[in-house]
Design a protein around this motif. Structure first.
Motif, mmCIF file in Angstrom:
data_model
loop_
_atom_site.group_PDB
_atom_site.id
_atom_site.type_symbol
_atom_site.label_atom_id
_atom_site.label_comp_id
_atom_site.label_asym_id
_atom_site.label_seq_id
_atom_site.Cartn_x
_atom_site.Cartn_y
_atom_site.Cartn_z
ATOM 1 N N SER A 2 28.107 55.201 81.438
ATOM 2 C CA SER A 2 28.037 56.324 82.355
ATOM 3 C C SER A 2 26.741 56.602 83.222
ATOM 4 C CB SER A 2 28.235 57.563 81.647
ATOM 5 O OG SER A 2 27.267 57.755 80.614
ATOM 6 N N THR A 3 25.636 55.692 82.644
ATOM 7 C CA THR A 3 24.354 55.832 83.456
ATOM 8 C C THR A 3 24.258 54.663 84.392
ATOM 9 O OG1 THR A 3 23.213 54.404 81.727
ATOM 10 C CG2 THR A 3 23.181 56.689 81.305
ATOM 11 N N SER A 4 25.347 53.416 84.482
ATOM 12 C CA SER A 4 25.177 52.722 85.321
ATOM 13 C C SER A 4 25.002 52.880 86.954
ATOM 14 C CB SER A 4 26.611 51.673 85.236
ATOM 15 O OG SER A 4 26.568 51.180 84.176
ATOM 16 N N LEU A 5 24.361 52.434 87.603
ATOM 17 C CA LEU A 5 24.002 52.643 89.123
ATOM 18 C C LEU A 5 24.774 51.858 89.982
ATOM 19 C CD1 LEU A 5 22.569 54.346 91.117
ATOM 20 C CD2 LEU A 5 20.764 52.799 90.840
ATOM 21 N N TRP A 6 25.567 52.295 90.946
ATOM 22 C CA TRP A 6 26.516 51.454 91.665
ATOM 23 C C TRP A 6 26.040 51.555 93.154
ATOM 24 C CZ3 TRP A 6 30.436 48.392 90.043
ATOM 25 C CH2 TRP A 6 30.742 48.653 88.787
ATOM 26 N N LYS A 7 25.933 50.323 93.887
ATOM 27 C CA LYS A 7 25.580 50.345 95.054
ATOM 28 C C LYS A 7 26.536 49.739 95.956
ATOM 29 C CE LYS A 7 20.692 50.484 93.995
ATOM 30 N NZ LYS A 7 19.468 49.654 94.343
ATOM 31 N N PRO A 8 26.780 50.412 97.113
ATOM 32 C CA PRO A 8 27.873 49.747 98.052
ATOM 33 C C PRO A 8 27.269 48.449 98.783
ATOM 34 C CG PRO A 8 26.713 51.492 99.371
ATOM 35 C CD PRO A 8 26.362 51.344 97.911
ATOM 36 N N LEU A 9 28.405 47.530 98.944
ATOM 37 C CA LEU A 9 27.921 46.233 99.800
ATOM 38 C C LEU A 9 27.837 46.553 101.033
ATOM 39 C CD1 LEU A 9 30.224 43.452 98.135
ATOM 40 C CD2 LEU A 9 28.071 43.913 97.593
ATOM 41 N N ASP A 10 27.160 45.874 101.818
ATOM 42 C CA ASP A 10 27.009 46.506 103.393
ATOM 43 C C ASP A 10 27.819 45.308 104.302
ATOM 44 O OD1 ASP A 10 26.396 47.137 105.881
ATOM 45 O OD2 ASP A 10 24.091 46.941 105.592
ATOM 46 N N PHE A 11 28.713 45.586 104.710
ATOM 47 C CA PHE A 11 29.570 44.756 105.590
ATOM 48 C C PHE A 11 29.025 44.993 106.905
ATOM 49 C CE2 PHE A 11 32.410 45.274 101.762
ATOM 50 C CZ PHE A 11 32.430 43.987 101.443
ATOM 51 N N ALA A 12 28.262 45.766 107.199
ATOM 52 C CA ALA A 12 27.694 45.868 108.663
ATOM 53 C C ALA A 12 29.021 46.063 109.630
ATOM 54 C CB ALA A 12 26.954 44.664 109.374
ATOM 55 N N GLN A 13 30.080 46.691 109.171
ATOM 56 C CA GLN A 13 31.056 47.237 110.125
ATOM 57 C C GLN A 13 32.010 48.245 109.263
ATOM 58 O OE1 GLN A 13 33.139 43.295 110.369
ATOM 59 N NE2 GLN A 13 34.687 43.953 109.027
ATOM 60 N N ALA A 14 32.725 48.935 110.338
ATOM 61 C CA ALA A 14 33.445 50.131 109.492
ATOM 62 C C ALA A 14 34.502 49.440 108.508
ATOM 63 C CB ALA A 14 34.214 50.736 110.612
ATOM 64 N N THR A 15 34.673 50.089 107.470
ATOM 65 C CA THR A 15 35.655 49.712 106.205
ATOM 66 C C THR A 15 36.749 50.842 106.312
ATOM 67 O OG1 THR A 15 33.993 50.539 104.598
ATOM 68 C CG2 THR A 15 34.101 48.207 105.295
ATOM 69 N N THR A 16 37.603 50.916 107.194
ATOM 70 C CA THR A 16 38.675 51.753 107.227
ATOM 71 C C THR A 16 40.045 51.310 107.026
ATOM 72 O OG1 THR A 16 37.075 53.248 108.938
ATOM 73 C CG2 THR A 16 39.522 53.574 108.988
ATOM 74 N N LEU A 17 40.756 52.076 106.241
ATOM 75 C CA LEU A 17 42.124 51.513 106.443
ATOM 76 C C LEU A 17 43.045 52.516 106.902
ATOM 77 C CD1 LEU A 17 42.155 51.021 102.484
ATOM 78 C CD2 LEU A 17 42.004 49.555 104.066
ATOM 79 N N ASN A 18 43.829 51.945 108.044
ATOM 80 C CA ASN A 18 44.593 52.820 108.677
ATOM 81 C C ASN A 18 46.106 52.368 108.658
ATOM 82 O OD1 ASN A 18 46.213 54.337 110.575
ATOM 83 N ND2 ASN A 18 44.379 54.404 112.083
ATOM 84 N N GLY A 19 47.159 52.917 107.848
ATOM 85 C CA GLY A 19 48.291 52.260 107.773
ATOM 86 C C GLY A 19 49.207 52.333 108.950
ATOM 87 N N VAL A 20 48.913 52.821 109.893
ATOM 88 C CA VAL A 20 49.511 52.950 111.122
ATOM 89 C C VAL A 20 49.283 51.597 111.985
ATOM 90 C CG1 VAL A 20 49.959 53.909 113.504
ATOM 91 C CG2 VAL A 20 49.676 55.195 111.467
ATOM 92 N N ASP A 21 48.087 51.378 112.075
ATOM 93 C CA ASP A 21 47.683 50.135 112.454
ATOM 94 C C ASP A 21 47.760 48.803 111.667
ATOM 95 O OD1 ASP A 21 46.751 51.559 114.521
ATOM 96 O OD2 ASP A 21 44.714 51.703 113.835
ATOM 97 N N ASP A 22 47.834 48.773 110.479
ATOM 98 C CA ASP A 22 47.883 47.723 109.616
ATOM 99 C C ASP A 22 48.002 48.119 108.082
ATOM 100 O OD1 ASP A 22 47.996 45.079 108.931
ATOM 101 O OD2 ASP A 22 45.867 44.602 109.702
ATOM 102 N N SER A 23 48.956 47.546 107.458
ATOM 103 C CA SER A 23 49.366 48.034 106.262
ATOM 104 C C SER A 23 48.893 46.920 105.158
ATOM 105 C CB SER A 23 51.038 48.037 106.101
ATOM 106 O OG SER A 23 51.626 46.827 106.326
ATOM 107 N N PHE A 24 48.208 45.740 105.710
ATOM 108 C CA PHE A 24 47.419 44.911 104.764
ATOM 109 C C PHE A 24 46.242 44.423 105.238
ATOM 110 C CE2 PHE A 24 46.991 40.315 103.617
ATOM 111 C CZ PHE A 24 46.805 40.357 102.255
#
Length: 120
Positions: free
Chosen positions: A61-83
């Motif tokens: 519970s004390t572990s610190l998580w940090k995001p990877l930086d992909f230098a671009q938007a990381t969005t999921l939009n099922g209308v545009d692409d389901s995979f």
């Protein structure tokens, strides 16, 4: 003979409701050079995602998580692409997890992780 490490494909999110902003369990990727996330989303899903890392030896519970930086938007939009597929080269990470942030859509998300070592 050298030892080869392989992270067999397994599901980390199963029919996860995107409106609930789910987080996968962590996966130990020690000794794995290349990691692949495969993502499938329902057509009505609109959500953002992060892949987070933690280098603690043991996760608690004390572990610190940090995001990877992909230098671009990381969005999921099922209308545009389901995979979608995300490829990551391990630069010393110990644990990864997949985090969804609701962004107006609804539906289910399925995510699998796999990986291998260089040359495996």
């Amino acid at each position: 003979m050298s030892r080869r490490s392989l992270l067999k494909k397994h599901q980390v999110l199963t029919n996860a409701d995107s409106t609930l902003s789910p987080t996968s369990e962590s996966t130990d990727i020690s000794g794995i050079d290349f990691i692949q996330y495969q993502i499938e989303v329902d057509p009505d899903v609109v959500a953002d995602f992060e892949i987070q890392f933690c280098n603690d030896e043991r996760i608690d519970s004390t572990s610190l998580w940090k995001p990877l930086d992909f230098a671009q938007a990381t969005t999921l939009n099922g209308v545009d692409d389901s995979f979608a597929m995300v490829l990551i080269e391990n630069r010393g990470f110990k644990h990864l997890r997949f985090v969804i942030s609701a962004n107006g859509g609804s539906g289910n998300i399925n995510v699998w992780i796999s990986g291998n070592v260089r040359g495996a």
